[in-house]
Design a protein around this motif. Structure first.
Motif, PDB file in Angstrom:
ATOM      1  N   ILE B  28       0.930  -1.291  -0.137  1.00 32.70           N
ATOM      2  CA  ILE B  28      -0.059   0.026   0.079  1.00 32.70           C
ATOM      3  C   ILE B  28       0.874   1.041  -0.052  1.00 32.70           C
ATOM      4  O   ILE B  28       1.917   1.262   0.665  1.00 32.70           O
ATOM      5  CB  ILE B  28      -1.003   0.215   1.247  1.00 32.70           C
ATOM      6  N   THR B  68      -7.992   0.175  -3.228  1.00 27.32           N
ATOM      7  CA  THR B  68      -7.271  -0.779  -2.473  1.00 27.32           C
ATOM      8  C   THR B  68      -5.856   0.187  -1.920  1.00 27.32           C
ATOM      9  O   THR B  68      -4.937  -0.456  -1.211  1.00 27.32           O
ATOM     10  CB  THR B  68      -7.018  -2.126  -3.209  1.00 27.32           C
ATOM     11  N   ARG B  69      -5.335   1.025  -2.623  1.00 29.87           N
ATOM     12  CA  ARG B  69      -4.334   1.925  -2.455  1.00 29.87           C
ATOM     13  C   ARG B  69      -2.954   1.328  -3.167  1.00 29.87           C
ATOM     14  O   ARG B  69      -1.744   1.497  -2.803  1.00 29.87           O
ATOM     15  CB  ARG B  69      -3.781   2.321  -1.094  1.00 29.87           C
ATOM     16  N   LYS B  70      -3.280   0.013  -3.821  1.00 28.80           N
ATOM     17  CA  LYS B  70      -2.203  -0.685  -4.453  1.00 28.80           C
ATOM     18  C   LYS B  70      -2.016  -0.566  -5.782  1.00 28.80           C
ATOM     19  O   LYS B  70      -1.220  -1.063  -6.513  1.00 28.80           O
ATOM     20  CB  LYS B  70      -2.503  -2.215  -4.182  1.00 28.80           C
TER      21      LYS B  70
END
Lengths: 115, 115
Positions: B28, B68-70
């Motif tokens: 992340i 998902t911040r990914k």
């Protein structure tokens, strides 16, 4: 209103010589980052410095590489006893502060060629 | 070390077409950034994203920070010849201790635009 300045823009060294790369941050910036870019790859973090302090050197090779950012003058990335694998573009970036919302402004880079 | 997977690696498009590229990460990030690099120069920041789900535009460029911040994507609409260059995504963590805001770069997407 000068941006980040790096010199020399191009540097040729023979194996075993020393390379000194200089970076003058933007006016008022006291945070400097060095990155290395191998041909056709992205930039890889090397070291983060503030005036007179190394804050994060987790990306620096263990031997032959060193960096400083003295109270007066530019930041210096020094590579001793260069090898062919050191040939790359070396970029420095400066910022006003640390972390998010503090944009890192990049210099034009120094292209090191080791013969 | 930490890697960002950026795709596609290269794109050859006709002037006027739209372009999309994306980056994914195994961890992340707090900030996603998109840079453009032209030959012989350092990267220049195009768009910065600070919150999950954020959608930000800069002229013909639009980028989103994945929920998902990914992951993140960059779209360029109605491409023009001067869009030619290499586009890099970069992720950044919020500084904690000595992790002072270094950028983790993707491998780059090389864009060619045919007039």
């Amino acid at each position: 209103n000068a941006g980040v300045m790096q010199n020399p823009r191009h540097l040729v060294r023979r194996r075993g010589q020393e390379a000194r790369l200089r970076c003058s941050p933007m006016k008022g910036h006291s945070h400097v980052y060095w990155y290395r870019q191998l041909p056709e790859e992205g930039l890889k973090f090397m070291v983060y410095l503030q005036k007179e302090n190394i804050i994060d050197e987790s990306g620096m090779p263990k031997e032959r590489f060193s960096a400083e950012f003295p109270k007066e003058g530019p930041s210096i990335l020094r590579i001793q006893q260069v090898v062919r694998g050191d040939s790359a573009a070396y970029f420095c970036a400066s910022s006003l502060g640390q972390g998010a919302t503090n944009e890192q402004f990049f210099g034009p880079g120094t292209r090191l060629t080791v013969l | 070390g930490q890697q960002l997977n950026q795709s596609p690696q290269s794109m050859f498009i006709q002037e006027g077409e739209d372009v999309s590229m994306n980056c994914t990460s195994s961890s992340i990030f707090n900030t996603w950034l998109w840079y453009k690099q032209e030959p012989g120069e350092g990267p220049v920041l195009l768009i910065a994203l600070y919150k999950a789900g954020e959608l930000t535009s800069n002229g013909r460029l639009t980028a989103q920070f994945g929920i998902t911040r990914k992951d993140s994507f960059l779209n360029i609409s109605a491409s023009i010849p001067s869009d030619v260059g290499i586009y890099f995504c970069a992720g950044q963590w919020e500084p904690i201790g000595n992790q002072g805001g270094k950028l983790i770069f993707g491998q780059g997407t090389e864009l060619s635009v045919k007039p």
